[in-house]
Design a protein around this motif. Sequence first.
Motif, short mmCIF file in Angstrom:
data_model
loop_
_atom_site.label_atom_id
_atom_site.label_comp_id
_atom_site.label_asym_id
_atom_site.label_seq_id
_atom_site.Cartn_x
_atom_site.Cartn_y
_atom_site.Cartn_z
N ASP A 56 0.83 -1.21 0.00
CA ASP A 56 0.00 0.00 0.00
C ASP A 56 0.86 1.25 0.00
OD1 ASP A 56 -2.46 -1.35 0.11
OD2 ASP A 56 -2.24 -1.63 2.28
N VAL A 74 1.51 5.26 0.35
CA VAL A 74 0.90 6.31 1.16
C VAL A 74 1.48 7.69 0.89
CG1 VAL A 74 0.27 4.69 2.97
CG2 VAL A 74 2.47 5.87 3.11
N PHE A 75 2.59 7.78 0.15
CA PHE A 75 3.20 9.08 -0.10
C PHE A 75 4.08 9.00 -1.34
CE2 PHE A 75 6.82 12.03 0.45
CZ PHE A 75 6.12 13.22 0.50
N GLU A 125 6.80 11.68 -3.66
CA GLU A 125 7.44 12.98 -3.87
C GLU A 125 7.88 12.98 -5.33
OE1 GLU A 125 9.92 14.41 -0.50
OE2 GLU A 125 11.47 14.42 -2.04
N VAL A 139 10.31 9.83 -4.97
CA VAL A 139 10.29 8.93 -3.82
C VAL A 139 8.89 8.35 -3.69
CG1 VAL A 139 10.50 8.80 -1.30
CG2 VAL A 139 12.07 10.24 -2.60
N GLU A 190 6.60 5.99 -0.95
CA GLU A 190 6.61 5.38 0.38
C GLU A 190 5.40 4.48 0.57
OE1 GLU A 190 8.00 7.23 3.76
OE2 GLU A 190 8.97 8.93 2.74
N SER A 191 5.68 3.28 1.01
CA SER A 191 4.61 2.37 1.42
C SER A 191 4.38 2.55 2.91
CB SER A 191 5.00 0.93 1.11
OG SER A 191 6.05 0.55 1.98
N VAL A 192 3.45 1.79 3.49
CA VAL A 192 3.26 1.84 4.94
C VAL A 192 4.59 1.53 5.63
CG1 VAL A 192 1.99 0.89 6.89
CG2 VAL A 192 0.86 1.11 4.68
N ALA A 246 8.00 1.46 4.26
CA ALA A 246 9.33 1.98 3.92
C ALA A 246 9.28 2.93 2.74
CB ALA A 246 10.26 0.82 3.58
N ALA A 247 10.37 3.69 2.58
CA ALA A 247 10.53 4.62 1.46
C ALA A 247 11.45 4.01 0.41
CB ALA A 247 11.12 5.94 1.97
N ALA A 266 0.05 12.59 -6.32
CA ALA A 266 0.53 13.20 -5.07
C ALA A 266 -0.61 13.28 -4.06
CB ALA A 266 1.11 14.59 -5.35
N GLU A 267 -1.81 13.57 -4.56
CA GLU A 267 -2.99 13.67 -3.70
C GLU A 267 -3.44 12.29 -3.23
OE1 GLU A 267 -5.48 15.52 -1.43
OE2 GLU A 267 -3.97 16.57 -2.65
N ASN A 268 -3.31 11.29 -4.09
CA ASN A 268 -3.80 9.94 -3.78
C ASN A 268 -2.80 8.89 -4.28
OD1 ASN A 268 -5.27 7.64 -3.26
ND2 ASN A 268 -6.67 7.90 -5.00
N PRO A 269 -1.77 8.62 -3.48
CA PRO A 269 -0.71 7.69 -3.92
C PRO A 269 -1.22 6.29 -4.24
CG PRO A 269 0.01 8.97 -2.03
CD PRO A 269 -1.46 9.24 -2.18
#
Lengths: 365, 125
Positions: B34, B36-37, B39, B55, B57-59, B61-62, B81-84
């Motif tokens: 999943d 979550v972020f 960049e 970049v 990021e999952s729950v 790790a990056a 960016a709004e909804n990874p």
Amino acid sequence: MSENLLSTPLEALHRSLGARMVPFAGYAMPVQYPAGIIAEHNQTRQSAALFDVSHMGQAKLVGAGAAAALEALVPGDILGLKPFRQRYTLLTTASGTIIDDLMVACLPEALFLVVNASRKAVDFAHMAAHLPAGVTLAPMPDRALLALQGPKAAAVMARLAPEAAALAFMGVAETRVAGHACLVSRSGYTGEDGFEISVEADAAEGLARALLAEPEVGPAGLGARDSLRLEAGLCLWGNDIDETTNAIEAGLVWTIAKRRRAGWDFLGGAALRDILASGPARQRIGILPEGRAPARAGTEILANGTKVGTVTSGGFAPTLGAPVAMGYVESGHAEIGTSLALAVRGQLLPARVAAMPFVPHRYIR
Amino acid sequence: MSETRFTRDHEWVHLDGGIATVGITVHAQEALGDLVFVELPAAGREVAAAEACAVVESVKAASDVYAPLAGKVTENNAALAENPALANQDAEGAGWFFRMVPADPAAFASLMDRAAYDAFVAESA
């Protein structure tokens, strides 16, 4: 998966459920199932989830004087622990830092201990080295441990183990669950109501399948376990507490029982008395980063351009839909609402000190 | 001409009319779990081939995302960016990361085609 990993009694079940297995504390453990970490996290918050935590260490402390012997090593009130009640406590070093955190339950014939997987060898050696004659530590490697967690866990237990369903928070019962002889406590590591169930290894898969057959229950792995405990503000040994962090700065002063503060007569007691009197130099805090970028363990925390601490656990909180973290800062920066900055990939991201838990606990008291 | 090629870092590149659209593969998003972020590189940024420029990021790790080709970034995906999670749901479509003008369009041909990438994934499994 690599060589020499231990497996829990549920490994075959995990693989049949499509789990992704990862090495953790020397064991092959499910980090997630096909549903994914966020779905498993939400399953736990909204319904009920089953976790395999059989890698954790279980042991009995046997003999007249077991409670007094353990009190020499922990700050908790163990002599005052009533039969079929459980308590969270710490094994402390002489300087008041944390060898491990653990659960202690009072059974008629023994104290029952549950310790962290990565620490069981250290803990058991430490306890064995300090026990007086007549008190024996008996590790229980042939038992599995399952955690059923979530707001619907009690409804599931009411069908499979009515005696367990009637427990209060931190109560313990020796009872059958779906026909299997178990030791059940009403406790967990998610912030939700729930149960931890100790069972003979041979019966573990049958018990797990019976629990998973209930409509409210889905499997959840270590990934969700970590995001759930972080939202609940609960410490992870190795991240947030260890032999370099003392119980006062860790915010675990509540584990030092009132009666124990009369004598401070446990390993590290004098050191903790002095730290409590003078105030800790740093404190564990909750952190809410602004924006969406998670700040992981190891991220530097700054105030006014100067490093004042380090993140010890951090990630995404599915319940909040936002990042959260915890870490240590110098005591002048620990007040709720204090503005901080997090150094993430060369940028300073604004954050503030926040109360924990990030998501309210829902224990049944 | 429009074609999709792949990198050993599990990015896909879709070249259409001289513009390369870049994202992470279905295999990559499965391995990450999943998301979550993200960049993303800003429009106008010059990137070198294999330069870490985004970049994800999952729950847990990056991870870095690398520029598959040298060139200039023209656009990034604000919706991602709004909804990874878009990169989980539609990795090779709505979950694209950024667009760029390759400095050397011929370099595209050196990337793996789908059959080669699928074999690469199977081999490293």
